[in-house]
Design an enzyme around this catalytic site. Structure first.
Site, PDB file in Angstrom:
ATOM      1  N   TYR A 163       0.820  -1.214   0.000  1.00 20.17           N
ATOM      2  CA  TYR A 163       0.000   0.000   0.000  1.00 20.17           C
ATOM      3  C   TYR A 163       0.853   1.263   0.000  1.00 20.17           C
ATOM      4  O   TYR A 163       0.316   2.365  -0.037  1.00 20.17           O
ATOM      5  CB  TYR A 163      -1.102  -0.012   1.057  1.00 20.17           C
ATOM      6  CG  TYR A 163      -0.787  -0.413   2.477  1.00 20.17           C
ATOM      7  CD1 TYR A 163       0.370   0.001   3.117  1.00 20.17           C
ATOM      8  CD2 TYR A 163      -1.722  -1.166   3.189  1.00 20.17           C
ATOM      9  CE1 TYR A 163       0.607  -0.346   4.449  1.00 20.17           C
ATOM     10  CE2 TYR A 163      -1.494  -1.523   4.514  1.00 20.17           C
ATOM     11  CZ  TYR A 163      -0.320  -1.111   5.132  1.00 20.17           C
ATOM     12  OH  TYR A 163      -0.087  -1.442   6.433  1.00 20.17           O
ATOM     13  N   LYS A 178       4.764   3.546   5.178  1.00 23.12           N
ATOM     14  CA  LYS A 178       5.435   2.597   4.277  1.00 23.12           C
ATOM     15  C   LYS A 178       5.787   3.268   2.942  1.00 23.12           C
ATOM     16  O   LYS A 178       6.775   2.887   2.302  1.00 23.12           O
ATOM     17  CB  LYS A 178       4.562   1.367   4.049  1.00 23.12           C
ATOM     18  CG  LYS A 178       4.411   0.476   5.275  1.00 23.12           C
ATOM     19  CD  LYS A 178       5.705  -0.227   5.661  1.00 23.12           C
ATOM     20  CE  LYS A 178       5.456  -1.334   6.682  1.00 23.12           C
ATOM     21  NZ  LYS A 178       6.693  -1.958   7.170  1.00 23.12           N
TER      22      LYS A 178
HETATM   23  P1  NAP Z   1       4.447  -8.293  13.974  1.00 24.21           P
HETATM   24  O1  NAP Z   1       4.377  -9.748  14.280  1.00 24.21           O
HETATM   25  O2  NAP Z   1       3.402  -7.393  14.527  1.00 24.21           O
HETATM   26  O3  NAP Z   1       5.862  -7.814  14.435  1.00 24.21           O
HETATM   27  C1  NAP Z   1       6.215  -6.503  14.627  1.00 24.21           C
HETATM   28  C2  NAP Z   1       7.579  -6.571  15.295  1.00 24.21           C
HETATM   29  O4  NAP Z   1       8.080  -5.249  15.424  1.00 24.21           O
HETATM   30  C3  NAP Z   1       7.509  -7.190  16.681  1.00 24.21           C
HETATM   31  O5  NAP Z   1       8.549  -8.135  16.817  1.00 24.21           O
HETATM   32  C4  NAP Z   1       7.744  -6.011  17.628  1.00 24.21           C
HETATM   33  O6  NAP Z   1       8.500  -6.442  18.755  1.00 24.21           O
HETATM   34  C5  NAP Z   1       8.557  -5.097  16.739  1.00 24.21           C
HETATM   35  N1  NAP Z   1       8.357  -3.690  17.119  1.00 24.21           N
HETATM   36  C6  NAP Z   1       7.178  -3.009  17.113  1.00 24.21           C
HETATM   37  N2  NAP Z   1       7.376  -1.747  17.560  1.00 24.21           N
HETATM   38  C7  NAP Z   1       8.703  -1.637  17.840  1.00 24.21           C
HETATM   39  C8  NAP Z   1       9.521  -0.604  18.331  1.00 24.21           C
HETATM   40  N3  NAP Z   1       9.007   0.615  18.645  1.00 24.21           N
HETATM   41  N4  NAP Z   1      10.848  -0.835  18.499  1.00 24.21           N
HETATM   42  C9  NAP Z   1      11.384  -2.047  18.198  1.00 24.21           C
HETATM   43  N5  NAP Z   1      10.663  -3.072  17.722  1.00 24.21           N
HETATM   44  C10 NAP Z   1       9.332  -2.883  17.551  1.00 24.21           C
HETATM   45  O7  NAP Z   1       4.489  -7.972  12.400  1.00 24.21           O
HETATM   46  P2  NAP Z   1       4.688  -8.912  11.134  1.00 24.21           P
HETATM   47  O8  NAP Z   1       3.353  -9.283  10.621  1.00 24.21           O
HETATM   48  O9  NAP Z   1       5.677  -9.977  11.444  1.00 24.21           O
HETATM   49  O10 NAP Z   1       5.285  -7.868  10.106  1.00 24.21           O
HETATM   50  C11 NAP Z   1       6.660  -7.664   9.970  1.00 24.21           C
HETATM   51  C12 NAP Z   1       6.878  -6.650   8.879  1.00 24.21           C
HETATM   52  O11 NAP Z   1       6.235  -7.069   7.673  1.00 24.21           O
HETATM   53  C13 NAP Z   1       6.331  -5.267   9.206  1.00 24.21           C
HETATM   54  O12 NAP Z   1       7.206  -4.290   8.691  1.00 24.21           O
HETATM   55  C14 NAP Z   1       5.006  -5.256   8.476  1.00 24.21           C
HETATM   56  O13 NAP Z   1       4.576  -3.960   8.159  1.00 24.21           O
HETATM   57  C15 NAP Z   1       5.359  -6.048   7.232  1.00 24.21           C
HETATM   58  N6  NAP Z   1       4.209  -6.673   6.547  1.00 24.21           N
HETATM   59  C16 NAP Z   1       3.608  -7.768   7.080  1.00 24.21           C
HETATM   60  C17 NAP Z   1       2.577  -8.381   6.386  1.00 24.21           C
HETATM   61  C18 NAP Z   1       1.928  -9.664   6.893  1.00 24.21           C
HETATM   62  O14 NAP Z   1       1.141 -10.267   6.169  1.00 24.21           O
HETATM   63  N7  NAP Z   1       2.228 -10.131   8.092  1.00 24.21           N
HETATM   64  C19 NAP Z   1       2.137  -7.848   5.167  1.00 24.21           C
HETATM   65  C20 NAP Z   1       2.750  -6.701   4.675  1.00 24.21           C
HETATM   66  C21 NAP Z   1       3.807  -6.125   5.370  1.00 24.21           C
HETATM   67  P3  NAP Z   1       8.279  -5.807  20.234  1.00 24.21           P
HETATM   68  O15 NAP Z   1       6.824  -5.838  20.514  1.00 24.21           O
HETATM   69  O16 NAP Z   1       9.082  -6.741  21.099  1.00 24.21           O
HETATM   70  O17 NAP Z   1       8.886  -4.437  20.185  1.00 24.21           O
END
Ligand code: NAP
Length: 292
Positions: A163, A178
């Site tokens: 997006y 993003k």
């Molecule tokens: P997630 O499980 O929600 O993980 C987010 C991670 O970021 C967590 O490990 C969290 O750890 C860390 N985090 C959040 N705020 C932080 C901060 N202020 N400082 C340091 N660490 C922080 O997300 P995900 O689904 O695995 O996604 C990972 C990436 O892929 C992201 O960039 C997301 O936008 C992108 N993405 C995911 C999808 C999907 O389908 N899952 C699709 C498109 C893009 P703590 O809570 O320990 O800080």
């Protein structure tokens, strides 16, 4: 004619790059204790990398360490809120102390939750932009400064979202952030290529996983069958994202820089001849009328 979608990838544990591609390398992964970050970290470790995990919560750091250690790879971690440049610098210090100056930075950490734009509080907007855009920049800057000082090359992979190009109804904060991350890839790749630093983006499509926040899971649950909503007729398998990240940061992709690779089975390019009726974000989220 049968529609079977895109075939399944090779099984978990397989890899396209030669064994030991990252032997002697250190990879710093923000948010590497959960979901996609952990899946990416694991693929680097499988190829010989030592991994450093940085995020805020102790239980996430422990989960990341456990997954890497289970592969027999070296691992360390430090609590770090990427919104704070001083905490970012301290985490890089810890990485250098316990492992080495990282050769690769995976800027994976981000924050997100669905909310109609008219309901979005200033705090929600600021928090998501602060983590996703500002935090990504602070980590990239810290990584580059250390390599510029040391005179060593490096590679950055910023995890984005499609997006960034299309807009993201229900995710105004994250989509705007993003878009900034994607733009930053292009700027930093040019600024830092002369110093030997590659900067690329990696955009996951839909990769469901158990660590997704309840908000996001709930939103997905409302689009009941995810597979049939994808042109690939399936969602992404976590290892597919890990393979893409390890390729982008590898010696085999040294001349790829400033590029954002989308791994989503063509979902972001989807167009239809006949569009379904418009459903507002409020309705998609089961919200009542706006009363603000
Ligand atoms: P997630 O499980 O929600 O993980 C987010 C991670 O970021 C967590 O490990 C969290 O750890 C860390 N985090 C959040 N705020 C932080 C901060 N202020 N400082 C340091 N660490 C922080 O997300 P995900 O689904 O695995 O996604 C990972 C990436 O892929 C992201 O960039 C997301 O936008 C992108 N993405 C995911 C999808 C999907 O389908 N899952 C699709 C498109 C893009 P703590 O809570 O320990 O800080």
């Amino acid at each position: 004619m049968r529609t079977t979608g895109l075939p399944e990838p090779p099984p978990l544990g397989a890899h396209a790059l030669p064994a030991g591609t990252y032997e002697g390398s250190t990879v710093f992964v923000t948010g590497g204790g959960t979901g996609l970050g952990r899946a990416i970290a694991v693929e680097f470790a499988r190829l010989g990398a030592a991994v450093f995990v940085a995020s805020r919560k102790a239980e996430h750091l422990a989960a990341g360490e456990e997954a890497i250690r289970a592969l027999g790879a070296r691992v360390a971690s430090a609590p770090c809120d990427i919104r704070d440049p001083e905490q970012v610098a301290a985490a890089f210090d810890a990485c250098e102390r316990e492992l080495a100056l990282p050769d690769v930075l995976v800027n994976n950490a981000a924050a997100n939750f669905p909310v109609p734009a008219e309901d979005m509080s200033p705090n929600a907007w600021r928090t998501v932009v602060d983590i996703t855009l500002n935090g990504t920049f602070f980590c990239a800057r810290e990584f580059a400064r250390r390599h510029l000082r040391a005179g060593t090359p490096g590679s950055i992979v910023n995890v984005g979202a499609s997006y960034a190009w299309t807009g993201g109804p229900g995710f105004a904060h994250s989509a705007a952030a993003k878009a900034g991350v994607k733009n930053m890839v292009e700027t930093l790749a040019v600024e830092w290529a002369p110093y030997g630093i590659q900067v690329n983006g990696l955009v996951p499509g839909l990769f469901p996983h158990d660590d997704m926040t309840e908000d996001i899971k709930g939103n997905l649950a409302r689009t009941s069958d995810k597979d049939v909503c994808q042109p690939a007729l399936r969602v992404g398998r976590l290892r597919e994202l890990g393979w893409a990240a390890t390729f982008l940061a590898s010696p085999y992709a040294r001349f790829v820089s400033g590029h954002t690779l989308v791994v989503d089975g063509a979902n972001w390019q989807r167009r239809t001849l006949t569009n379904p009726p418009v459903v507002t974000v409020r309705e998609q989220m089961g919200r009542g009328p706006f009363e603000g």
